[in-house]
Motif scaffolding. Structure first.
Motif, mmCIF file in Angstrom:
data_model
loop_
_atom_site.group_PDB
_atom_site.id
_atom_site.type_symbol
_atom_site.label_atom_id
_atom_site.label_comp_id
_atom_site.label_asym_id
_atom_site.label_seq_id
_atom_site.Cartn_x
_atom_site.Cartn_y
_atom_site.Cartn_z
ATOM 1 N N TYR A 143 -3.669 -6.417 -5.539
ATOM 2 C CA TYR A 143 -2.886 -6.842 -4.548
ATOM 3 C C TYR A 143 -2.615 -8.510 -4.756
ATOM 4 O O TYR A 143 -1.401 -9.134 -4.941
ATOM 5 N N CYS A 199 1.012 -1.191 -0.122
ATOM 6 C CA CYS A 199 -0.246 -0.012 0.124
ATOM 7 C C CYS A 199 0.746 1.225 -0.001
ATOM 8 O O CYS A 199 0.456 2.318 -0.803
ATOM 9 N N ARG A 232 2.035 2.113 -3.296
ATOM 10 C CA ARG A 232 1.203 2.566 -4.422
ATOM 11 C C ARG A 232 0.288 4.027 -3.593
ATOM 12 O O ARG A 232 -0.544 4.177 -4.309
ATOM 13 N N ASP A 259 -8.576 -2.826 -5.115
ATOM 14 C CA ASP A 259 -7.218 -2.703 -4.631
ATOM 15 C C ASP A 259 -6.978 -4.190 -4.220
ATOM 16 O O ASP A 259 -5.705 -4.410 -4.536
ATOM 17 N N LEU A 315 -1.658 4.064 -1.070
ATOM 18 C CA LEU A 315 -2.978 3.566 -0.874
ATOM 19 C C LEU A 315 -3.081 3.391 0.839
ATOM 20 O O LEU A 315 -1.926 3.479 1.568
ATOM 21 N N LEU A 347 -9.213 0.274 1.531
ATOM 22 C CA LEU A 347 -9.021 -0.394 0.299
ATOM 23 C C LEU A 347 -10.503 -0.900 -0.095
ATOM 24 O O LEU A 347 -11.313 -1.389 0.417
#
Length: 505
Positions: A213, A194, A197, A209, A199, A205
């Motif tokens: 992953y 995360c 990126r 997402d 995030l 999420l």
């Protein structure tokens, strides 16, 4: 020391111990189910037992001391009952203090100030947070758009991902240090992804997402080994996704999240169907270990030998996981119960905090009887006994590492005995761990004795019967027997008569 300054947190509500040492000792003996400190005389023996032969059968160690002395003392020390003369016995207060220290998770002194408050949810949350490294706590200490922080359905009652993740680890992974370490590793792996990126937090999420992953786990990592990109194994991918799916499912079920973005992230059926246990010992090597346990002595102390034999018998004939023989003060497990027909049943706390009852065979029961007698316990466990199933030589109960070492020592000793006659078998024994005995138990049930899969599933504590069925794939002997039985009447191939020429035309 004043016993009333100690609180028993094993009762609801928690309560103080009685003020006097004698009353406190009687209280502990009642709630723990074993002797704490008892002074015996012949007059007391006659009051307690109908006759002296009955007393000798029930308390042989006490009667041996009373033959030459006016009084004997039984006291609890390091997981066993010791019987000595009055002059050789420690002070009752010292024994009381040691027992309280041994059970310090249950009995705790009153905090300074003289007031005590039962441990509440905030204190448990703070303790749970200590299972996470500080950098991870700092990153997680936020709440995303899907976190139902102010909702009445948030039964966790926490306001950020750090506290919610800590409670997840406490409730789902705290039974085993290996599980806790693996769960923390997978949390860090997702957080690292995360961060790369930009995030997060985790409660922000989306399903998109998490699917991304999953794809990232399947791709080779940037680091390479030689000229080949390093790729995560399928087993590690499955574990990583299973932990994350479990986290989001826990958050959704407890109301911390308004929806579960990880629903359907893991397809467990495929991985279970492909499971095939490989770490097994053939019957000959198991027999070699059995022989060493039966014949060899583990030192001068008979109790040490009896304890090792009891540990081996429980793993060998109950098929339990390593952690399932570690004593839990909270659950008061594992324990053995005996019914009216003298049938022994082992009760353990398995995965997912599910309890399981396992009937013990006679070969295991006889070993446990001997071990209990050497500990000074009744040969047959009473109904409300709370003594640890396997005691520690320095007090308390034997932990997971100690149980592992005891079984490993048996494998190594048996390997040394076989080193010249069977070097390959000796090498395999040196690789073995206690979990190999669980695989052997499952194979013996399913393959050798054809126990129905639902019955074997209940004994092993598998969540899916597909995992249980995987043991049948490790050996073709059962399938071969079925095939041979199906065609037993066809001992020799039948010759097919050729049709006459008139029939061919």
């Amino acid at each position: 020391m004043n016993p009333s300054d100690w609180i028993d947190h094993g009762t609801l509500p928690p309560q103080r111990l009685p003020a006097g040492a004698g009353d406190a000792i009687a209280y502990l003996a009642d709630v723990l189910g074993h002797v704490v400190y008892t002074r015996w005389t012949l007059a007391m023996i006659r009051q307690r037992h109908a006759s002296l032969p009955d007393a000798k059968a029930a308390r042989p160690a006490v009667m041996r001391v009373l033959l030459d002395h006016e009084a004997a003392v039984e006291y609890w020390d390091r997981g066993r009952v010791r019987t000595v003369t009055v002059d050789a016995a420690p002070a009752a207060e010292a024994v009381l203090a040691r027992v309280l220290h041994t059970h310090r998770r249950r009995f705790r002194p009153v905090p300074e100030g003289g007031e005590f408050v039962a441990t509440g949810e905030p204190e448990r949350e703070a303790a749970a947070l200590m299972t996470l490294p500080p950098p991870l706590v700092e990153w997680l200490a936020r709440a995303g758009r899907f976190a139902a922080v102010a909702s009445a359905t948030n039964t966790l009652g926490v306001g950020d991902d750090a506290q919610a993740a800590a409670l997840f680890l406490r409730d789902r992974a705290s039974r085993s240090p290996h599980t806790l370490r693996a769960y923390r590793t997978e949390l860090r792996r997702l957080v690292t992804w995360c961060e790369a990126r930009q995030l997060g937090p985790l409660s922000d999420l989306t399903r998109h997402d998490l699917l991304a992953y999953r794809q990232a786990l399947r791709r080779p990592a940037p680091e390479t080994v030689g000229d080949t990109p390093r790729r995560m194994s399928e087993a590690l991918q499955s574990r990583a996704l299973a932990v994350i799916a479990s986290l989001f499912r826990y958050w959704t079920e407890t109301g911390y999240l308004s929806a579960n973005p990880a629903a359907g992230l893991v397809r467990g059926g495929r991985s279970r169907a492909s499971f095939a246990p490989q770490r097994m010992l053939p019957p000959a090597l198991l027999a070699a270990c059995d022989a060493w346990v039966t014949e060899a002595a583990a030192g001068d102390d008979p109790l040490v030998t009896a304890r090792r034999r009891a540990i081996w018998a429980l793993y060998r004939y109950a098929g339990v996981r390593l952690i399932e023989l570690v004593w839990s003060d909270e659950a008061q497990l594992p324990k053995v119960e005996v019914d009216g027909h003298d049938s022994w049943t082992l009760h353990v706390l398995g995965k997912g905090s599910r309890t399981r009852a396992i009937p013990l065979p006679a070969v295991c029961v006889s070993v446990l009887r001997t071990y209990r007698e050497l500990r000074g316990l009744p040969s047959q466990p009473p109904l409300l006994e709370h003594a640890a199933l396997v005691h520690g030589l320095k007090g308390g109960s034997l932990k997971g590492s100690g149980l592992y070492d005891e079984v490993k020592a048996i494998f190594v000793a048996a390997a040394e005995r076989l080193a010249n006659a069977d070097p390959e078998g000796a090498a395999r024994l040196r690789q073995a761990s206690p979990h190999w005995l669980r695989h052997a138990y499952a194979r013996q049930m399913i393959v050798d004795h054809q126990v129905p899969l639902p019955v074997a599933q209940a004994l092993l504590g598998h969540a899916s019967v597909q995992t249980t069925a995987a043991y049948a794939k490790t050996d073709l002997s059962q399938l071969r027997a079925f095939v041979e039985g199906a065609f037993a009447s066809h001992d020799a191939p039948h010759s097919v008569a050729r049709p006459r020429a008139s029939q061919r035309n």
